[in-house]
Design a protein around this motif. Structure first.
Motif, short mmCIF file in Angstrom:
data_model
loop_
_atom_site.label_atom_id
_atom_site.label_comp_id
_atom_site.label_asym_id
_atom_site.label_seq_id
_atom_site.Cartn_x
_atom_site.Cartn_y
_atom_site.Cartn_z
N THR A 180 53.88 68.88 -97.54
CA THR A 180 54.91 69.41 -96.52
C THR A 180 54.00 69.57 -94.90
OG1 THR A 180 56.09 70.30 -97.87
CG2 THR A 180 57.42 69.83 -95.44
N GLN A 181 53.24 70.50 -95.14
CA GLN A 181 52.94 70.48 -93.57
C GLN A 181 51.88 69.18 -92.95
OE1 GLN A 181 52.92 73.34 -91.45
NE2 GLN A 181 52.28 72.21 -89.77
N LYS A 182 50.62 68.95 -94.13
CA LYS A 182 50.18 68.02 -93.77
C LYS A 182 50.60 66.41 -94.01
CE LYS A 182 46.04 65.98 -95.90
NZ LYS A 182 45.45 65.92 -97.07
N LEU A 183 52.07 66.49 -94.07
CA LEU A 183 52.44 65.09 -93.64
C LEU A 183 53.35 65.21 -92.26
CD1 LEU A 183 54.28 62.51 -94.63
CD2 LEU A 183 56.04 63.32 -96.08
N GLU A 184 53.98 66.12 -91.78
CA GLU A 184 54.35 65.89 -90.40
C GLU A 184 53.47 66.35 -89.79
OE1 GLU A 184 56.02 70.62 -91.22
OE2 GLU A 184 57.85 69.48 -91.71
N ASP A 185 52.10 66.83 -90.01
CA ASP A 185 51.19 66.82 -89.38
C ASP A 185 51.05 64.92 -88.89
OD1 ASP A 185 50.53 69.70 -89.09
OD2 ASP A 185 49.17 69.08 -90.11
N GLN A 186 50.33 64.31 -89.78
CA GLN A 186 50.37 63.00 -89.64
C GLN A 186 51.26 62.52 -88.96
OE1 GLN A 186 49.64 62.30 -93.64
NE2 GLN A 186 47.23 62.62 -94.06
N GLU A 187 52.28 62.76 -89.23
CA GLU A 187 53.90 61.82 -88.77
C GLU A 187 53.32 62.28 -86.95
OE1 GLU A 187 57.28 63.40 -90.13
OE2 GLU A 187 57.00 62.06 -92.08
N ALA A 188 53.26 63.41 -86.68
CA ALA A 188 52.97 63.99 -85.18
C ALA A 188 51.28 63.36 -85.01
CB ALA A 188 52.46 65.57 -84.79
N VAL A 189 50.50 63.02 -85.45
CA VAL A 189 49.37 62.79 -85.11
C VAL A 189 50.11 60.63 -84.64
CG1 VAL A 189 47.07 61.59 -85.53
CG2 VAL A 189 47.60 63.86 -85.74
N ALA A 190 50.00 60.28 -85.96
CA ALA A 190 50.46 58.79 -85.91
C ALA A 190 51.65 58.92 -84.84
CB ALA A 190 51.67 58.71 -86.66
N ALA A 191 52.60 59.55 -84.02
CA ALA A 191 53.40 59.23 -82.62
C ALA A 191 52.23 59.88 -81.47
CB ALA A 191 54.83 60.41 -83.04
N GLU A 192 52.24 60.43 -81.82
CA GLU A 192 50.37 61.10 -80.54
C GLU A 192 49.42 59.53 -80.63
OE1 GLU A 192 47.29 63.96 -78.78
OE2 GLU A 192 48.54 64.26 -81.13
N LEU A 193 48.97 58.64 -81.45
CA LEU A 193 47.99 57.82 -81.54
C LEU A 193 48.80 56.57 -80.39
CD1 LEU A 193 46.77 57.60 -84.40
CD2 LEU A 193 45.63 57.78 -82.15
N ARG A 194 50.14 56.10 -81.19
CA ARG A 194 50.84 55.45 -80.89
C ARG A 194 51.33 55.11 -78.91
NH1 ARG A 194 54.17 55.70 -85.30
NH2 ARG A 194 55.24 57.18 -83.96
N GLU A 195 51.76 56.94 -78.84
CA GLU A 195 52.00 56.62 -77.39
C GLU A 195 50.65 56.59 -76.64
OE1 GLU A 195 53.30 60.34 -76.39
OE2 GLU A 195 55.39 60.15 -77.27
N THR A 196 48.80 56.50 -77.09
CA THR A 196 47.87 56.59 -76.51
C THR A 196 47.32 55.40 -75.87
OG1 THR A 196 46.84 57.35 -78.44
CG2 THR A 196 47.54 59.07 -76.56
N LEU A 197 47.99 54.63 -77.14
CA LEU A 197 47.48 53.89 -77.67
C LEU A 197 47.23 52.41 -76.68
CD1 LEU A 197 45.59 51.16 -79.85
CD2 LEU A 197 48.00 50.49 -80.67
N LYS A 198 47.88 51.77 -75.81
CA LYS A 198 48.50 51.93 -74.59
C LYS A 198 47.18 52.00 -73.21
CE LYS A 198 51.12 50.18 -71.12
NZ LYS A 198 50.81 50.18 -69.83
N SER A 199 46.91 52.99 -72.70
CA SER A 199 45.88 53.95 -71.78
C SER A 199 44.68 53.57 -72.55
CB SER A 199 46.53 54.97 -71.72
OG SER A 199 46.51 55.72 -72.89
N ASP A 200 44.64 53.69 -73.94
CA ASP A 200 43.06 53.65 -74.72
C ASP A 200 42.64 52.21 -74.52
OD1 ASP A 200 43.19 55.75 -75.34
OD2 ASP A 200 43.08 54.74 -77.87
N SER A 201 43.46 50.95 -74.98
CA SER A 201 43.19 50.01 -74.26
C SER A 201 42.47 49.46 -72.74
CB SER A 201 44.35 48.92 -73.98
OG SER A 201 45.25 48.65 -75.81
N GLU A 202 43.38 49.92 -71.78
CA GLU A 202 42.79 50.65 -70.21
C GLU A 202 41.62 50.77 -70.25
OE1 GLU A 202 47.20 50.75 -68.36
OE2 GLU A 202 45.97 51.95 -68.62
N LEU A 203 40.95 51.97 -70.84
CA LEU A 203 39.94 52.63 -71.17
C LEU A 203 38.87 51.75 -71.31
CD1 LEU A 203 38.42 54.98 -70.11
CD2 LEU A 203 39.36 56.19 -72.68
#
Lengths: 286, 219
Positions: free
Chosen positions: A141-164
């Motif tokens: 359960t903990q692992k799943l929650e961690d992975q969901e949080a990581v996925a959300a964070e990755l989506r948010e940073t994808l746009k600025s990643d592209s610019e970089l």
């Protein structure tokens, strides 16, 4: 100074931290590229660690344990751990009851006592088995929650990643290594200077959290003068990605440095330097 | 949770390494796991593995921090910082680069010295890194005592280094302690002791040589 490889003496001095900062930095850079010298330093660091643990041992306060668990975000022991504790306590209580019965000398109850003991052992096995399953479930359960949080964070940073990324592949950009003044940490990030987009990125990890009232501030030196590029703070994991526009009238820089200044930033460089930019010539691609 | 952790769970490690983990391990079985197996479990956010590792090393971390800082409160702060970092960023330990205890002591030393420098107490505090270990009302267990938190190998190595350290001439031991626990460079030690830089370099070189020989004799 340094030959092709470190001497044992240099490795020892590096391991116990007695070298001057300049030589430490040089050795840290060398170690990043030399596995043979890393082995020598690893052995020296092991000896140094034994120096530390060979000191008289003091017992830490038992209260410190809960404080550390809380600070780590482990707010409560968790159902599995509680069940484990309760289960052990219940098993212990059952054992005490059985033992009391045996000591009473009531031989007529011996058969029942033995039956209780057997049941107690069976219950203990069931408790242990259930606990193992609960632990596994809690971890999943903990692992799943961690992975969901990581996925959300990755989506948010994808746009600025592209610019970089665009800046990184631009032929007019310059990429330089950001190195800690603490030689044991070495390179901790990159400074990307993009003339096309007129923007600068500072990307680094392993940054320690600063106390209230202090902030990291990025400076570039151009023509012998320091220009502030602004202040930034790392996230909880010590990672920072700071982006800003090039200062007006500045098209290139000689060096860059990160200092610790008072909260809100300083108009002139005053605080101690904690990171600086190096390897510019090697990493410049134009 | 049984079985070895999968390589996918090993972040920031150059190559996959498997550490022995008891098959069908029960909750309490973690106390028998190696440091490296516990760290891999912590990578998988295993809170109980973290608790076991904390219990195993908290006294050593606290003792090293106390030796540097000479203050129980600051040493406890250091313990908290070190273990919280261990929980939040376990991937910074890279097994191929050395033993866990070396990494843990290095992190502890750097954190404690950062605190020491930040407070500017190096030259002002009584005792501490520039003096002898500070005595206090807290219980102190010398390395010769049985230490259930340390492995037998580590306990033997500690004893060997302790013996070697005690056999060092006082000036060599002092130079090593000023460097390691005081965070002083050789030039700073020379200035502090009013001795030539070359003398300090020689003391540190000879001191480390003797410690190494003491450890090798133990093996």
């Amino acid at each position: 100074m340094l030959g092709e490889h470190l001497t044992q003496e240099q490795a020892d001095e590096y391991a116990i931290g007695s070298l001057e900062p300049e030589l430490e930095r040089a050795i840290a850079l060398h170690l990043a590229e030399c596995p043979a010298c890393r082995d020598i330093v690893r052995d020296a660091e092991r000896l140094a660690a034994l120096l530390a643990v060979s000191q008289p041992v003091r017992r830490a306060s038992p209260r410190l344990r809960q404080r550390v668990l809380t600070a780590a975000g482990i707010r409560k022991p968790g159902p599995a751990w509680r069940a484990f504790t309760i289960g052990r306590a219940a098993a212990g209580l059952a054992a005490i009851i059985v033992a009391a019965g045996a000591f009473s000398g009531m031989l007529g109850l011996r058969t029942q006592v033995n039956a209780l003991r057997s049941q107690n052992a069976d219950l203990q096995r069931q408790i242990d088995e259930a606990l193992s399953q609960k632990v596994a479930l809690a971890a999943l359960t903990q692992k799943l929650e961690d992975q969901e949080a990581v996925a959300a964070e990755l989506r948010e940073t994808l746009k600025s990643d592209s610019e970089l990324f665009i800046a990184l592949i631009s032929p007019s950009s310059q990429v330089a290594a950001v190195v800690s003044v603490d030689p044991s940490r070495g390179s901790i990030g990159r400074l990307v200077w993009d003339d096309d987009q007129k923007r600068v990125w500072f990307v680094a990890s392993q940054l320690r959290q600063l106390p209230p009232g202090e902030t990291y501030q990025l400076w570039v030196n151009s023509g012998g003068r320091y220009y502030s590029l602004g202040t930034f703070a790392p996230d909880d994991a010590g990672f920072a990605r700071y982006e800003t526009r090039l200062p007006e009238g500045i098209t290139s820089y000689d060096t860059a440095v990160v200092t610790i200044e008072r909260a809100g930033g300083s108009p002139t460089r005053e605080g101690p330097a904690v990171f600086f930019v190096t390897d510019l010539s090697r990493l410049t691609r134009n | 949770m049984d079985g070895n952790p999968t390589p996918a769970g090993i972040r920031n490690i150059d190559r996959a390494v498997e550490f022995p983990r008891p098959a069908g391990a029960e909750l309490a079985g973690r106390t028998e796991w190696t440091d490296e197996a516990l760290m891999l479990a912590i990578l998988e956010r295993d809170q109980h593995a973290f608790a076991v590792l904390y219990d195993r090393y908290v006294d050593l971390v606290y003792s090293a921090a106390y030796r540097i800082l000479g203050d129980a409160g600051l040493a406890e702060d250091t313990v908290q910082d070190v273990f919280v970092r261990l929980w939040r960023r376990p991937e910074t330990f890279i097994a191929e680069r050395g033993r866990f205890i070396s990494w843990l002591m290095s992190v502890t030393r750097h954190r404690a010295l950062d605190e020491l420098r930040a407070r500017g107490r190096r030259w002002k505090r009584e005792g501490g890194p520039l003096g002898d270990p500070v005595e206090s009302a807290e219980p102190v267990f010398h390395p010769g005592d049985p230490d259930p938190s340390a492995s037998a190998e580590l306990a033997e190595e500690r004893a060997a280094v302790r013996r070697a350290l005690e056999s060092l001439p006082a000036d060599q031991r002092r130079a090593l302690e000023l460097a390691y626990f005081g965070g002083l460079t050789q030039q700073e030690i020379a200035a502090y002791l009013h001795e030539p830089l070359g003398t300090i370099k020689t003391r540190i070189r000879l001191g480390m040589q003797k410690l190494r020989r003491g450890l090798e004799r133990h093996r």
